[in-house]
Design a protein around this motif. Structure first.
Motif, PDB file in Angstrom:
ATOM      1  N   SER B  80       4.826  -4.991   1.662  1.00 47.39           N
ATOM      2  CA  SER B  80       5.263  -3.747   1.025  1.00 47.39           C
ATOM      3  C   SER B  80       6.679  -3.893   0.452  1.00 47.39           C
ATOM      4  CB  SER B  80       5.215  -2.619   2.053  1.00 47.39           C
ATOM      5  OG  SER B  80       5.420  -1.389   1.419  1.00 47.39           O
ATOM      6  N   ARG B  81       7.538  -4.606   1.187  1.00 42.12           N
ATOM      7  CA  ARG B  81       8.923  -4.772   0.726  1.00 42.12           C
ATOM      8  C   ARG B  81       9.016  -5.681  -0.499  1.00 42.12           C
ATOM      9  NH1 ARG B  81      11.814  -7.361   4.789  1.00 42.12           N
ATOM     10  NH2 ARG B  81      10.224  -7.213   6.394  1.00 42.12           N
ATOM     11  N   GLN B  82       8.007  -6.535  -0.682  1.00 41.92           N
ATOM     12  CA  GLN B  82       8.019  -7.454  -1.833  1.00 41.92           C
ATOM     13  C   GLN B  82       7.234  -6.900  -3.020  1.00 41.92           C
ATOM     14  OE1 GLN B  82      10.044  -9.844  -1.814  1.00 41.92           O
ATOM     15  NE2 GLN B  82      10.491  -9.658   0.367  1.00 41.92           N
ATOM     16  N   THR B  83       6.720  -5.695  -2.879  1.00 43.51           N
ATOM     17  CA  THR B  83       5.893  -5.109  -3.939  1.00 43.51           C
ATOM     18  C   THR B  83       6.653  -3.953  -4.589  1.00 43.51           C
ATOM     19  OG1 THR B  83       4.008  -5.639  -2.536  1.00 43.51           O
ATOM     20  CG2 THR B  83       3.567  -4.249  -4.416  1.00 43.51           C
ATOM     21  N   LYS B  84       6.623  -3.897  -5.909  1.00 40.53           N
ATOM     22  CA  LYS B  84       7.365  -2.856  -6.632  1.00 40.53           C
ATOM     23  C   LYS B  84       6.773  -1.478  -6.354  1.00 40.53           C
ATOM     24  CE  LYS B  84       8.981  -5.815 -10.308  1.00 40.53           C
ATOM     25  NZ  LYS B  84       8.425  -6.611 -11.375  1.00 40.53           N
ATOM     26  N   PRO B  85       7.629  -0.436  -6.321  1.00 40.24           N
ATOM     27  CA  PRO B  85       7.130   0.923  -6.075  1.00 40.24           C
ATOM     28  C   PRO B  85       6.010   1.316  -7.041  1.00 40.24           C
ATOM     29  CG  PRO B  85       9.525   0.901  -5.974  1.00 40.24           C
ATOM     30  CD  PRO B  85       9.100  -0.469  -6.409  1.00 40.24           C
ATOM     31  N   ALA B  86       6.150   0.962  -8.321  1.00 44.23           N
ATOM     32  CA  ALA B  86       5.125   1.335  -9.312  1.00 44.23           C
ATOM     33  C   ALA B  86       3.787   0.679  -8.977  1.00 44.23           C
ATOM     34  CB  ALA B  86       5.578   0.935 -10.708  1.00 44.23           C
ATOM     35  N   THR B  87       3.856  -0.549  -8.487  1.00 40.47           N
ATOM     36  CA  THR B  87       2.629  -1.284  -8.127  1.00 40.47           C
ATOM     37  C   THR B  87       1.955  -0.615  -6.936  1.00 40.47           C
ATOM     38  OG1 THR B  87       3.754  -3.280  -8.868  1.00 40.47           O
ATOM     39  CG2 THR B  87       1.764  -3.593  -7.562  1.00 40.47           C
ATOM     40  N   LYS B  88       2.779  -0.200  -5.957  1.00 47.29           N
ATOM     41  CA  LYS B  88       2.217   0.464  -4.775  1.00 47.29           C
ATOM     42  C   LYS B  88       1.593   1.812  -5.147  1.00 47.29           C
ATOM     43  CE  LYS B  88       6.053  -0.346  -2.248  1.00 47.29           C
ATOM     44  NZ  LYS B  88       6.938  -0.387  -1.064  1.00 47.29           N
ATOM     45  N   SER B  89       2.258   2.548  -6.036  1.00 48.77           N
ATOM     46  CA  SER B  89       1.709   3.849  -6.470  1.00 48.77           C
ATOM     47  C   SER B  89       0.375   3.657  -7.173  1.00 48.77           C
ATOM     48  CB  SER B  89       2.622   4.560  -7.471  1.00 48.77           C
ATOM     49  OG  SER B  89       3.891   4.630  -6.987  1.00 48.77           O
ATOM     50  N   PHE B  90       0.305   2.601  -7.994  1.00 51.28           N
ATOM     51  CA  PHE B  90      -0.929   2.324  -8.723  1.00 51.28           C
ATOM     52  C   PHE B  90      -2.079   2.081  -7.747  1.00 51.28           C
ATOM     53  CE2 PHE B  90      -3.745  -1.082 -10.261  1.00 51.28           C
ATOM     54  CZ  PHE B  90      -4.355  -0.433 -11.320  1.00 51.28           C
ATOM     55  N   ILE B  91      -1.829   1.283  -6.706  1.00 53.03           N
ATOM     56  CA  ILE B  91      -2.878   0.975  -5.724  1.00 53.03           C
ATOM     57  C   ILE B  91      -3.270   2.243  -4.963  1.00 53.03           C
ATOM     58  CG2 ILE B  91      -3.410  -0.334  -3.613  1.00 53.03           C
ATOM     59  CD1 ILE B  91      -1.485  -2.523  -4.716  1.00 53.03           C
ATOM     60  N   LYS B  92      -2.260   3.012  -4.570  1.00 55.90           N
ATOM     61  CA  LYS B  92      -2.530   4.258  -3.845  1.00 55.90           C
ATOM     62  C   LYS B  92      -3.420   5.185  -4.691  1.00 55.90           C
ATOM     63  CE  LYS B  92      -0.253   8.054  -1.513  1.00 55.90           C
ATOM     64  NZ  LYS B  92       1.008   8.755  -1.258  1.00 55.90           N
TER      65      LYS B  92
END
Lengths: 20, 134
Positions: B80-92
């Motif tokens: 999670s710390r190595q993943t960009k916020p935008a990328t995490k939002s996209f997956i969510k």
């Protein structure tokens, strides 16, 4: 969540290269 | 022929293409508390291999949720710390909308891979674990 862990382990295993 | 351990030093992909290389790299990452990076990388590849078809839609959704819960949801986890916020939002978003695409983890996998290429992989090649093995 044991079923999550099983699912993940099988998924990870499926992506590993097969032994020569 | 070139011994496998010399091939491992050519690129991260050569290392991840060999079962013994993966095992040794994983032992190193475990010491660094970073084995999740490698597990996540393979989980993404395994997920992408699951063909979308009626008979495995439920399995794909379950697996996508399991990957999300284990690696992305916990903001303190290394993936999670190595993943960009935008990328995490996209997956969510994909999970919430049950829009389960084979490529939904591709960007996150690329981000984690870049981190390994720039950081943990060069460290591995200089580590005692690798040097002792060679």
């Amino acid at each position: 969540l044991n079923s999550d862990e099983d699912l993940l382990q099988r998924c990870i295993g499926s992506a590993m290269p097969k032994r020569q | 022929p070139t011994p496998p351990y010399l091939k491992w030093a050519e690129s991260l992909h050569s290392l991840l293409d060999d079962q013994d290389g993966i095992n040794l790299f994983r032992t190193f990452l475990k010491q660094e508390d970073s084995a999740d990076l490698l597990d996540f990388w393979f989980a993404c590849s395994g997920f992408r291999k699951l063909e979308p078809c009626d008979s495995n839609e439920e399995k794909r959704l379950k697996l996508a949720k399991a990957i999300y819960r284990k690696y992305i949801l916990d903001n303190n986890g290394i993936v999670s710390r190595q993943t960009k916020p935008a990328t995490k939002s996209f997956i969510k978003d994909c999970i919430m909308k049950q829009h389960i695409d084979p490529a939904m983890f591709d960007q996150a996998q690329t981000e984690v891979q870049s981190m390994m290429e720039d950081n943990t992989y060069p460290l591995f090649l200089k580590s005692d674990i690798y040097l002792e093995y060679t």
